[in-house]
Design a protein around this motif. Sequence first.
Motif, PDB file in Angstrom:
ATOM      1  N   MET A   6     -61.628  -7.190  -7.609  1.00 45.93           N
ATOM      2  CA  MET A   6     -62.567  -7.575  -8.657  1.00 45.93           C
ATOM      3  C   MET A   6     -62.212  -6.912  -9.984  1.00 45.93           C
ATOM      4  SD  MET A   6     -66.202  -7.614  -6.588  1.00 45.93           S
ATOM      5  CE  MET A   6     -67.099  -8.207  -8.020  1.00 45.93           C
ATOM      6  N   SER A   7     -61.787  -5.667  -9.920  1.00 44.52           N
ATOM      7  CA  SER A   7     -61.444  -4.947 -11.156  1.00 44.52           C
ATOM      8  C   SER A   7     -60.244  -5.585 -11.843  1.00 44.52           C
ATOM      9  CB  SER A   7     -61.163  -3.473 -10.851  1.00 44.52           C
ATOM     10  OG  SER A   7     -62.306  -2.840 -10.307  1.00 44.52           O
ATOM     11  N   ALA A   8     -59.262  -6.021 -11.062  1.00 44.99           N
ATOM     12  CA  ALA A   8     -58.082  -6.648 -11.647  1.00 44.99           C
ATOM     13  C   ALA A   8     -58.444  -7.936 -12.374  1.00 44.99           C
ATOM     14  CB  ALA A   8     -57.052  -6.921 -10.548  1.00 44.99           C
ATOM     15  N   LEU A   9     -59.342  -8.725 -11.791  1.00 48.81           N
ATOM     16  CA  LEU A   9     -59.774  -9.959 -12.445  1.00 48.81           C
ATOM     17  C   LEU A   9     -60.734  -9.673 -13.595  1.00 48.81           C
ATOM     18  CD1 LEU A   9     -60.293 -12.155  -9.252  1.00 48.81           C
ATOM     19  CD2 LEU A   9     -58.493 -12.414 -10.960  1.00 48.81           C
ATOM     20  N   LYS A  10     -61.579  -8.662 -13.418  1.00 47.55           N
ATOM     21  CA  LYS A  10     -62.532  -8.309 -14.465  1.00 47.55           C
ATOM     22  C   LYS A  10     -61.814  -7.859 -15.733  1.00 47.55           C
ATOM     23  CE  LYS A  10     -66.863  -7.546 -15.642  1.00 47.55           C
ATOM     24  NZ  LYS A  10     -67.847  -8.652 -15.682  1.00 47.55           N
ATOM     25  N   ALA A  11     -60.672  -7.218 -15.555  1.00 42.54           N
ATOM     26  CA  ALA A  11     -59.897  -6.760 -16.706  1.00 42.54           C
ATOM     27  C   ALA A  11     -59.399  -7.912 -17.559  1.00 42.54           C
ATOM     28  CB  ALA A  11     -58.711  -5.917 -16.234  1.00 42.54           C
ATOM     29  N   ARG A  12     -59.280  -9.093 -16.959  1.00 43.99           N
ATOM     30  CA  ARG A  12     -58.870 -10.284 -17.712  1.00 43.99           C
ATOM     31  C   ARG A  12     -60.055 -11.083 -18.222  1.00 43.99           C
ATOM     32  NH1 ARG A  12     -53.838 -12.396 -16.769  1.00 43.99           N
ATOM     33  NH2 ARG A  12     -54.549 -13.928 -18.316  1.00 43.99           N
ATOM     34  N   GLY A  13     -61.292 -10.639 -17.917  1.00 41.50           N
ATOM     35  CA  GLY A  13     -62.467 -11.315 -18.441  1.00 41.50           C
ATOM     36  C   GLY A  13     -63.195 -12.195 -17.452  1.00 41.50           C
TER      37      GLY A  13
ATOM     38  N   ILE B 116     -55.352 -16.631  -8.781  1.00 44.74           N
ATOM     39  CA  ILE B 116     -56.354 -16.936  -9.803  1.00 44.74           C
ATOM     40  C   ILE B 116     -55.773 -16.736 -11.204  1.00 44.74           C
ATOM     41  CG2 ILE B 116     -58.588 -16.271 -10.768  1.00 44.74           C
ATOM     42  CD1 ILE B 116     -58.824 -17.743  -8.132  1.00 44.74           C
ATOM     43  N   LEU B 117     -55.111 -15.614 -11.429  1.00 42.87           N
ATOM     44  CA  LEU B 117     -54.562 -15.337 -12.755  1.00 42.87           C
ATOM     45  C   LEU B 117     -53.448 -16.311 -13.112  1.00 42.87           C
ATOM     46  CD1 LEU B 117     -54.475 -11.419 -12.769  1.00 42.87           C
ATOM     47  CD2 LEU B 117     -56.168 -12.962 -13.788  1.00 42.87           C
TER      48      LEU B 117
ATOM     49  N   ASP C 103     -60.159 -20.123 -20.810  1.00 39.54           N
ATOM     50  CA  ASP C 103     -60.741 -18.844 -21.198  1.00 39.54           C
ATOM     51  C   ASP C 103     -61.329 -18.193 -19.946  1.00 39.54           C
ATOM     52  OD1 ASP C 103     -62.032 -16.674 -22.228  1.00 39.54           O
ATOM     53  OD2 ASP C 103     -63.192 -17.786 -23.730  1.00 39.54           O
ATOM     54  N   PRO C 104     -60.766 -17.079 -19.450  1.00 38.34           N
ATOM     55  CA  PRO C 104     -61.276 -16.467 -18.211  1.00 38.34           C
ATOM     56  C   PRO C 104     -62.715 -15.985 -18.340  1.00 38.34           C
ATOM     57  CG  PRO C 104     -59.689 -15.017 -19.297  1.00 38.34           C
ATOM     58  CD  PRO C 104     -59.636 -16.330 -20.017  1.00 38.34           C
ATOM     59  N   ARG C 105     -63.201 -15.738 -19.570  1.00 39.88           N
ATOM     60  CA  ARG C 105     -64.574 -15.267 -19.760  1.00 39.88           C
ATOM     61  C   ARG C 105     -65.594 -16.356 -19.432  1.00 39.88           C
ATOM     62  NH1 ARG C 105     -63.924 -13.441 -25.844  1.00 39.88           N
ATOM     63  NH2 ARG C 105     -62.940 -15.522 -25.758  1.00 39.88           N
ATOM     64  N   LYS C 106     -65.140 -17.601 -19.424  1.00 40.43           N
ATOM     65  CA  LYS C 106     -66.052 -18.705 -19.113  1.00 40.43           C
ATOM     66  C   LYS C 106     -66.032 -19.074 -17.624  1.00 40.43           C
ATOM     67  CE  LYS C 106     -67.368 -19.482 -23.351  1.00 40.43           C
ATOM     68  NZ  LYS C 106     -66.664 -18.361 -24.010  1.00 40.43           N
ATOM     69  N   LEU C 107     -65.179 -18.405 -16.849  1.00 40.66           N
ATOM     70  CA  LEU C 107     -65.066 -18.695 -15.426  1.00 40.66           C
ATOM     71  C   LEU C 107     -65.897 -17.683 -14.631  1.00 40.66           C
ATOM     72  CD1 LEU C 107     -63.724 -20.328 -13.114  1.00 40.66           C
ATOM     73  CD2 LEU C 107     -61.859 -18.645 -13.163  1.00 40.66           C
ATOM     74  N   MET C 108     -66.843 -18.191 -13.830  1.00 45.16           N
ATOM     75  CA  MET C 108     -67.701 -17.352 -13.004  1.00 45.16           C
ATOM     76  C   MET C 108     -67.353 -17.617 -11.530  1.00 45.16           C
ATOM     77  SD  MET C 108     -70.479 -15.233 -13.090  1.00 45.16           S
ATOM     78  CE  MET C 108     -71.525 -15.659 -14.504  1.00 45.16           C
ATOM     79  N   LEU C 109     -66.861 -16.595 -10.853  1.00 44.14           N
ATOM     80  CA  LEU C 109     -66.542 -16.723  -9.430  1.00 44.14           C
ATOM     81  C   LEU C 109     -67.736 -16.276  -8.616  1.00 44.14           C
ATOM     82  CD1 LEU C 109     -62.876 -15.348  -9.307  1.00 44.14           C
ATOM     83  CD2 LEU C 109     -63.662 -17.696  -9.691  1.00 44.14           C
TER      84      LEU C 109
END
Length: 624
Positions: free
Chosen positions: A493-500, A459-460, A469-475
């Motif tokens: 989830m925490s690893a991805l959440k850290a990127r937004g 994903i990253l 923009d990762p903040r606009k991506l909702m999984l």
Amino acid sequence: MNLACVQPSTYAILDFARLPMAVTGGVDQIICYANPSFCRLVGKNREEIIGKACAELLPKEDKCLLLIDRVYRTGNTESHTQGDHAKPHAIYWSYEISPVFGERQDVDTPVGTLLQVTETAPFHRRATVMNEALLVSAVRQHELMEGVEMLNIKLQEEIQERQRAEAAVEQLAFYDPLTDLPNRRLLMDRLHRALVTCCRTMHHGAILLIDLDNFKDLNDTRGHHLGDLLLQEVAHRLNTCMRECDTVARLGGDEFVIMIEELSEDPTVANGQAKKIGMKVLDALNMPYHLAGYEHRSTGSIGITLFSKNRESVEDLLKRADMAQYRAKAAGGSTIQFFDLEMQRAVTARAELEADLRRALQERQFILHYQPQVDYKGSLIGAEALLRWQHPRRGLLLPMEFIAFAEGHGLIESIGQWVVEAACIQLMAWSMTPHTAHLTLSVNISAREFGHPNFVTRILTIIDEIGADPRKLMLEFTERAMFGPVEETLVKMSALKARGVQFALDDFGIGFSSLASLKSLPLDQLKIDRSFVRDILTNSSDAIIASAIIALGRSLGLSVIAEGVETEEQRQFLGRHDCHAYQGYLFGQPGAVEDLSSLARPRSALELQTAGSKFPASRRHLCG
């Protein structure tokens, strides 16, 4: 070798002797018999040797075998050593001819001769170089009968040893070493013969493919030793159920095959006969097993296919039996299923679907449709990306027609990766335009995708390579995906959440979510399942559940969005209970990204109702 005292019936035994042996007669030593070893030594076949004098087979330089007569007459030992190994037509490098005397010490005349060859070189192009010592006895008609008898015994022992060796090789080649049943190779041969017999007799035959249910559990819990004991006991029980003309074989693992012949000419009767035998086998397999003091119960799943005068291949018959056995196992095991054409069609369809899916990935036949998500004002706040397959022959296919199959055949990871890439590309395109730059895009992630060890990295990597923009991506995850091992889920989830990256729990309320787990995970959004929204105005239970989900989401600081909103009354009810984000047919069906452009501005309630009335209610199930 002069073996004139040997009867013609004995020559067959000499054929198996490893030593070169020949029978000669007369003063000129005319050869009347030669065994295969002698033929190989002189490099000629038997027809070329019989009737020739022994001297004709030897080069002129060395006629050492003719010295046998001289040794016999004089009783003196003769020896010879070949000095020049490269000399043409050299026969022996070193040999010794000695007289053989009988038991009577007062007799000076030898009863035979010994030719001891300690090393040889080829004297013919086809001759075999013999590096072992050869022992040849020359015997006259009335002499050494006891020696000949001993020779016969030794030859018989050699023959028996050879037969035992051949039997051992055959056992290894055609029989299973654990159960002593015929293996696949022998089974295939017998099936070929059975098919020929059916064509001649017009009778039917049957193949029963048997697979033990939950055999792996026994190996895992009790060890492979008990598993082997069970297989041996199963083989014994199957043999006791069958006639001598039938074949019980082991294909490998816990799979067995029974081939039955001589069933009725009438297919209906033959079908009943095969079923009766199958039930007998099931009953035998269901009896308890006593394995090294441990009582074990096991069952089997049986697939049956008939064969007759039709020219089916052996491989096709086994495939059909395997299809039926697979259906029996899917039905819960301990049952019988017969092959039918519907099974064949289903297998063919699955094979075609897998090939088409792989081709679709290569040729980029997948597309994304977008269903709008709006707030309480009717303004577009985002969309959910929904996968569609533009099949070249079958047209546009919805996920329900291929996603489950893709998950079961290891293709979902590749498809999911394509969906995330396409979604990120769309987010980049939206970011270039002011009235769409704020939009979020939701993407569904399957449990198998999320469980992949490299899920986070994939994903990253996609986000970084595309620049979205990762903040606009909702999984979006279902409860099945998010409530596996909690620790592993939290780490990913925490690893991805850290990127937004944001997370939504899809179809909330229809599973068995743990509220403790729900609280511990870094979620951003709950989605009320459409099954609660559909009857929210007429079913008090659905209304209570929907209201509780909204309250739970607000108490946990999560946004709540309702799926499947189709009427303005449903939207108003949800709004009164503080749910202010909606997705459903009222606001637009899934479609091309261009269809979202008209929704990128605020709309009135009248416009929303007008948009919703464009499509009949019978098609509303197509939304997402």
